[in-house]
Scaffold this motif. Structure first.
Motif, PDB file in Angstrom:
ATOM      1  N   ASP A 190       2.219  -2.777 -19.018  1.00 48.23           N
ATOM      2  CA  ASP A 190       1.173  -2.100 -19.558  1.00 48.23           C
ATOM      3  C   ASP A 190       0.815  -0.849 -19.079  1.00 48.23           C
ATOM      4  O   ASP A 190       0.371   0.101 -19.478  1.00 48.23           O
ATOM      5  CB  ASP A 190       0.074  -3.151 -19.748  1.00 48.23           C
ATOM      6  N   ALA A 191       0.619  -0.796 -17.524  1.00 47.26           N
ATOM      7  CA  ALA A 191       0.463   0.263 -16.811  1.00 47.26           C
ATOM      8  C   ALA A 191       1.393   1.345 -16.983  1.00 47.26           C
ATOM      9  O   ALA A 191       1.153   2.395 -16.987  1.00 47.26           O
ATOM     10  CB  ALA A 191       0.304  -0.346 -15.588  1.00 47.26           C
ATOM     11  N   SER A 238       6.196   1.281  -3.856  1.00 40.20           N
ATOM     12  CA  SER A 238       6.247   1.119  -2.620  1.00 40.20           C
ATOM     13  C   SER A 238       4.919  -0.156  -2.438  1.00 40.20           C
ATOM     14  O   SER A 238       3.695  -0.390  -3.115  1.00 40.20           O
ATOM     15  CB  SER A 238       5.404   2.204  -1.626  1.00 40.20           C
ATOM     16  N   SER A 239       5.302  -1.240  -1.695  1.00 39.09           N
ATOM     17  CA  SER A 239       4.774  -2.405  -1.627  1.00 39.09           C
ATOM     18  C   SER A 239       4.266  -2.646  -0.169  1.00 39.09           C
ATOM     19  O   SER A 239       4.942  -2.557   0.683  1.00 39.09           O
ATOM     20  CB  SER A 239       5.675  -3.582  -2.254  1.00 39.09           C
ATOM     21  N   CYS A 240       3.047  -3.133  -0.143  1.00 35.99           N
ATOM     22  CA  CYS A 240       2.627  -3.340   1.151  1.00 35.99           C
ATOM     23  C   CYS A 240       1.379  -4.386   1.111  1.00 35.99           C
ATOM     24  O   CYS A 240       0.081  -4.157   0.633  1.00 35.99           O
ATOM     25  CB  CYS A 240       2.057  -2.138   1.786  1.00 35.99           C
ATOM     26  N   ASN A 241       1.482  -5.746   1.453  1.00 35.93           N
ATOM     27  CA  ASN A 241       0.465  -6.630   1.707  1.00 35.93           C
ATOM     28  C   ASN A 241      -0.389  -7.045   0.401  1.00 35.93           C
ATOM     29  O   ASN A 241      -1.420  -7.084   0.439  1.00 35.93           O
ATOM     30  CB  ASN A 241      -0.528  -6.308   2.924  1.00 35.93           C
ATOM     31  N   GLY A 242       0.304  -7.010  -0.723  1.00 31.47           N
ATOM     32  CA  GLY A 242      -0.467  -7.485  -1.897  1.00 31.47           C
ATOM     33  C   GLY A 242      -0.669  -6.095  -2.810  1.00 31.47           C
ATOM     34  O   GLY A 242      -1.136  -6.290  -3.854  1.00 31.47           O
ATOM     35  N   LEU A 243      -0.465  -4.830  -2.272  1.00 37.04           N
ATOM     36  CA  LEU A 243      -0.928  -3.567  -3.257  1.00 37.04           C
ATOM     37  C   LEU A 243       0.459  -3.042  -3.456  1.00 37.04           C
ATOM     38  O   LEU A 243       1.454  -3.022  -2.784  1.00 37.04           O
ATOM     39  CB  LEU A 243      -1.833  -2.849  -2.486  1.00 37.04           C
ATOM     40  N   LEU A 268      -2.277  -5.735  -8.606  1.00 38.47           N
ATOM     41  CA  LEU A 268      -1.474  -6.492  -9.819  1.00 38.47           C
ATOM     42  C   LEU A 268      -1.964  -7.871 -10.232  1.00 38.47           C
ATOM     43  O   LEU A 268      -2.285  -8.495 -11.042  1.00 38.47           O
ATOM     44  CB  LEU A 268      -0.018  -6.540  -9.804  1.00 38.47           C
ATOM     45  N   THR A 269      -2.659  -8.256  -8.971  1.00 34.15           N
ATOM     46  CA  THR A 269      -3.068  -9.755  -8.868  1.00 34.15           C
ATOM     47  C   THR A 269      -4.661  -9.714  -9.736  1.00 34.15           C
ATOM     48  O   THR A 269      -4.782 -10.514 -10.613  1.00 34.15           O
ATOM     49  CB  THR A 269      -3.508 -10.393  -7.580  1.00 34.15           C
ATOM     50  N   THR A 270      -5.307  -8.650  -9.421  1.00 29.40           N
ATOM     51  CA  THR A 270      -6.661  -8.611 -10.042  1.00 29.40           C
ATOM     52  C   THR A 270      -6.615  -7.578 -11.124  1.00 29.40           C
ATOM     53  O   THR A 270      -7.430  -7.585 -12.057  1.00 29.40           O
ATOM     54  CB  THR A 270      -7.570  -7.975  -8.993  1.00 29.40           C
ATOM     55  N   GLY A 271      -5.423  -6.935 -11.303  1.00 30.71           N
ATOM     56  CA  GLY A 271      -5.526  -5.961 -12.463  1.00 30.71           C
ATOM     57  C   GLY A 271      -6.220  -4.376 -12.091  1.00 30.71           C
ATOM     58  O   GLY A 271      -6.255  -3.791 -13.105  1.00 30.71           O
ATOM     59  N   HIS A 272      -6.718  -4.174 -11.084  1.00 29.99           N
ATOM     60  CA  HIS A 272      -7.333  -3.123 -10.669  1.00 29.99           C
ATOM     61  C   HIS A 272      -6.364  -2.060 -10.138  1.00 29.99           C
ATOM     62  O   HIS A 272      -5.385  -2.318  -9.677  1.00 29.99           O
ATOM     63  CB  HIS A 272      -8.386  -3.310  -9.404  1.00 29.99           C
ATOM     64  N   HIS A 273      -6.807  -0.642 -10.479  1.00 34.41           N
ATOM     65  CA  HIS A 273      -5.836   0.372  -9.936  1.00 34.41           C
ATOM     66  C   HIS A 273      -6.797   1.598  -9.750  1.00 34.41           C
ATOM     67  O   HIS A 273      -7.910   1.772 -10.008  1.00 34.41           O
ATOM     68  CB  HIS A 273      -4.533   0.761 -10.970  1.00 34.41           C
ATOM     69  N   ARG A 274      -6.128   2.657  -8.899  1.00 30.72           N
ATOM     70  CA  ARG A 274      -6.642   3.778  -8.561  1.00 30.72           C
ATOM     71  C   ARG A 274      -5.719   4.844  -8.767  1.00 30.72           C
ATOM     72  O   ARG A 274      -4.609   4.899  -7.945  1.00 30.72           O
ATOM     73  CB  ARG A 274      -7.348   3.653  -7.148  1.00 30.72           C
ATOM     74  N   ALA A 321      -7.637  -7.998  -2.809  1.00 27.14           N
ATOM     75  CA  ALA A 321      -8.195  -6.744  -2.134  1.00 27.14           C
ATOM     76  C   ALA A 321      -8.562  -5.544  -3.088  1.00 27.14           C
ATOM     77  O   ALA A 321      -7.901  -5.569  -4.196  1.00 27.14           O
ATOM     78  CB  ALA A 321      -7.143  -6.038  -1.159  1.00 27.14           C
ATOM     79  N   PHE A 322      -9.579  -4.925  -2.835  1.00 27.02           N
ATOM     80  CA  PHE A 322     -10.081  -4.120  -3.733  1.00 27.02           C
ATOM     81  C   PHE A 322      -9.217  -2.626  -3.442  1.00 27.02           C
ATOM     82  O   PHE A 322      -8.483  -2.405  -2.387  1.00 27.02           O
ATOM     83  CB  PHE A 322     -11.556  -3.202  -3.493  1.00 27.02           C
ATOM     84  N   VAL A 323      -9.280  -1.625  -4.371  1.00 22.41           N
ATOM     85  CA  VAL A 323      -8.113  -0.495  -4.465  1.00 22.41           C
ATOM     86  C   VAL A 323      -9.001   0.754  -4.624  1.00 22.41           C
ATOM     87  O   VAL A 323     -10.573   0.457  -5.550  1.00 22.41           O
ATOM     88  CB  VAL A 323      -6.915  -0.382  -5.395  1.00 22.41           C
TER      89      VAL A 323
END
Length: 424
Positions: free
Chosen positions: A133-134, A144-149, A168-174, A422-424
């Protein structure tokens, strides 16, 4: 038996069918965790009424469960969604031995998600759907992947690329705003959940006026760019697209030149040892470079015919690389004869007798070591302590021409993923 299918396309080439298979029944697993009674005991009411007790219980649960529990009540939603709890949960679970839930297998412009845990199989579709979807039809040009983000770059039809940090776990993005004049070569994610909730992105970019590679750091929380005075010559053969975060710095390897370490806090280079280029060769044949279990690892295969290789680990003081494990995969050729390339290519036409790639090396605080290996038609997980080999996926392309040596992924197509609040 549980299975799920997803299809990947390599440009205009034929599709690759990735079939995920697990031996344990997912429905049986769910049944074992269903409540056997609808009655609420006094002790349950006491726990439900105590925010401290609830917090301690919730801190031991995986993110997927917590996201579901947010629907139970407004109280639970308020507690689980708070920045305090999410930060505490992220720090508390940052070193879990079971933190790696799967691997993204990326063949541009599409990708698959391979779950490493039977009980996590249901999350595959959810994470994959969110990433689809994104994308919204755009080409994925940076990952690039790092510790869940994840840090993702999406290229549109007008060749402009937009960069985002995703959970992608919470669906939040910045969104990451890129200043004018920065020709981005790569975005490298740096996130240490044990230190703070801040996530940094190290951008390697080309300064056209100087014809040099420059380095800048973006904070996803403050939204501020910091520009380093350090630089590299543009002709330096640096694998900048594959930066690895470890000990507060981004690390890059090179097949022909020196390795590079960039400290994020100071925006300065740090001395880092390189491996020796084998005598008689002009390059290193590095097959894997990544972090796992709090250490930086590297796999280098010196000769094409080698099916025995070393897993190197960098000492924490950056003094040297040393042999952590010695691996011999000769036994796999009897289980999977397609690994022997002579069956598909005459020796005079193909210089690599064995067809395999190490997608990732996984270890943890208990020194459990595993290799995720791609061989023609299969992806297998090899436990180096027990010797157990487990098939995780079948890869069935319409044409073997998609991959050298058959249907398999390249080592730099794989990105490990963990669940995080984690928040982004």
């Amino acid at each position: 038996m549980v299975s799920g299918d997803c299809t990947s396309y390599g440009g205009a080439s034929a599709p690759i069918k990735l079939t995920l298979t697990h031996s344990r029944s997912y429905h049986k697993h769910l049944k074992q965790h269903l409540p056997i009674s609808s009655e609420i005991s006094p002790s349950s009411e006491q726990i439900a009424g105590s925010e401290d007790l609830l917090t301690e219980i919730f801190l031991s649960l995986p993110p997927k469960s917590l996201l579901r529990f947010q629907c139970v009540s407004k109280h639970w939603l308020s507690l689980i969604s708070s920045s305090y709890f999410r930060g505490l949960h992220t720090r508390r679970n940052s070193t879990s031995s079971a933190s790696t839930v799967g691997v993204f297998l990326c063949r541009h412009p599409n990708y698959d998600f391979l779950s490493l845990h039977e009980e996590r199989l249901s999350t595959m579709g959810r994470i994959y759907d969110r990433l689809s979807d994104a994308r919204d039809g755009k080409v994925l040009s940076n990952i690039s992947s790092c510790n869940g983000l994840l840090c993702l770059g999406f290229k549109s039809e007008d060749a402009k690329t937009e960069f985002y940090v995703y959970n992608l776990t919470t669906g939040h993005h910045r969104f990451i705003p890129v200043p004018d004049g920065m020709v981005v070569k790569s975005m490298n994610l740096a996130f240490d959940p044990k230190r703070s909730g801040d996530c940094d992105v190290v951008c390697v970019w080309l300064s056209l006026s100087e014809n040099r590679l420059r380095f800048s750091v973006y904070s996803s929380i403050s939204g501020i760019w910091r520009h380093s005075t350090e630089y590299c010559n543009n002709n330096m053969e640096l694998c900048c697209y594959r930066g690895v975060f470890w000990k507060g710095a981004i690390h890059w390897f090179s097949q022909t030149g020196p390795f590079l370490c960039f400290q994020i806090d100071s925006c300065k280079f740090k001395s880092m040892p390189s491996t020796q280029i084998p005598e008689g060769q002009w390059y290193r044949n590095i097959e894997y470079f990544g972090e796992s279990g709090g250490h930086l690892h590297l796999i280098e295969i010196h000769k094409p015919q080698d099916i025995e290789f070393d897993i190197l680990e960098l000492k924490s003081d950056y003094s040297q690389w040393y042999v952590k494990y010695r691996v011999n995969l000769e036994f796999l050729t009897s289980l999977y004869p397609a690994m022997v390339n002579q069956e598909m290519y005459p020796p005079e036409d193909y210089n690599f007798p064995y067809a395999f790639t190490v997608l990732c090396f996984l270890t943890d605080e208990e020194n459990r070591a595993r290799l995720l290996i791609s061989i023609p038609g299969k992806i297998v997980l090899y436990d180096m302590q027990t010797g157990i080999v487990k098939e995780l996926a079948d890869i069935k392309p319409d044409s073997f021409r998609l991959f050298i040596g058959g249907a398999r992924y390249d080592c730099f197509d794989a990105y490990t993923h963990v669940e995080s609040l984690a928040f982004v």
